[in-house]
Design a protein around this motif. Sequence first.
Motif, PDB file in Angstrom:
ATOM      1  N   ASP A  21      24.405  -6.099 -56.023  1.00  0.00           N
ATOM      2  CA  ASP A  21      24.233  -4.708 -56.448  1.00  0.00           C
ATOM      3  C   ASP A  21      25.305  -4.262 -57.438  1.00  0.00           C
ATOM      4  OD1 ASP A  21      22.135  -4.516 -54.605  1.00  0.00           O
ATOM      5  OD2 ASP A  21      23.450  -3.758 -53.019  1.00  0.00           O
ATOM      6  N   ARG A  37      29.797  -0.663 -61.939  1.00  0.00           N
ATOM      7  CA  ARG A  37      28.584   0.054 -61.547  1.00  0.00           C
ATOM      8  C   ARG A  37      28.019  -0.604 -60.296  1.00  0.00           C
ATOM      9  NH1 ARG A  37      27.923  -0.287 -67.216  1.00  0.00           N
ATOM     10  NH2 ARG A  37      27.796   1.736 -68.191  1.00  0.00           N
ATOM     11  N   ALA A  45      24.441  -0.229 -57.696  1.00  0.00           N
ATOM     12  CA  ALA A  45      23.144   0.399 -57.476  1.00  0.00           C
ATOM     13  C   ALA A  45      22.499  -0.264 -56.273  1.00  0.00           C
ATOM     14  CB  ALA A  45      22.261   0.248 -58.709  1.00  0.00           C
ATOM     15  N   ASN A 104      23.199   5.119 -56.976  1.00  0.00           N
ATOM     16  CA  ASN A 104      24.033   4.339 -57.877  1.00  0.00           C
ATOM     17  C   ASN A 104      25.296   5.128 -58.153  1.00  0.00           C
ATOM     18  OD1 ASN A 104      23.574   6.078 -60.242  1.00  0.00           O
ATOM     19  ND2 ASN A 104      21.502   5.272 -60.124  1.00  0.00           N
TER      20      ASN A 104
END
Length: 140
Positions: free
Chosen positions: A54, A67, A69, A92
Amino acid sequence: MLVPRLFDEVLLDDYARYPRHEANGRLSIMHTDVEEKEDSYVLKMDLPGFRKEDVNIELQEGTLIVRAASNAHNEKKDEEGRLIRSERFSGNCMRSFYIGEDVKQEDIRAKFENGVLILTFPKKQPEVKVEDSHTIRIEG
């Protein structure tokens, strides 16, 4: 000596896009600790509920961007197959830190253990650029 902007956050996603908040409105994920070692920095970021797959890490012009998500679905049924509880989570988040333009992608090491992202990269002093001296000829 550190670059004055080192670890300044330059981009923050809209708070509405973050999946979880504490009662006081602060984020309950992506809490980050930065540890300074003799020749490196270690950045530890909490990412509870996220998996390694992720997480995306990028380095753009001296800015480290992380990042995450996730789209999870938990479903519990009783013995007869009736739905007792159904939980969905989709979210996210993003954090970014200026770490200096002298740090290259190959310098950064990343591990993900028990919901904690660990990034290690060397301390690098900005290269001092020495201007070449050029003599200008005076005509006449």
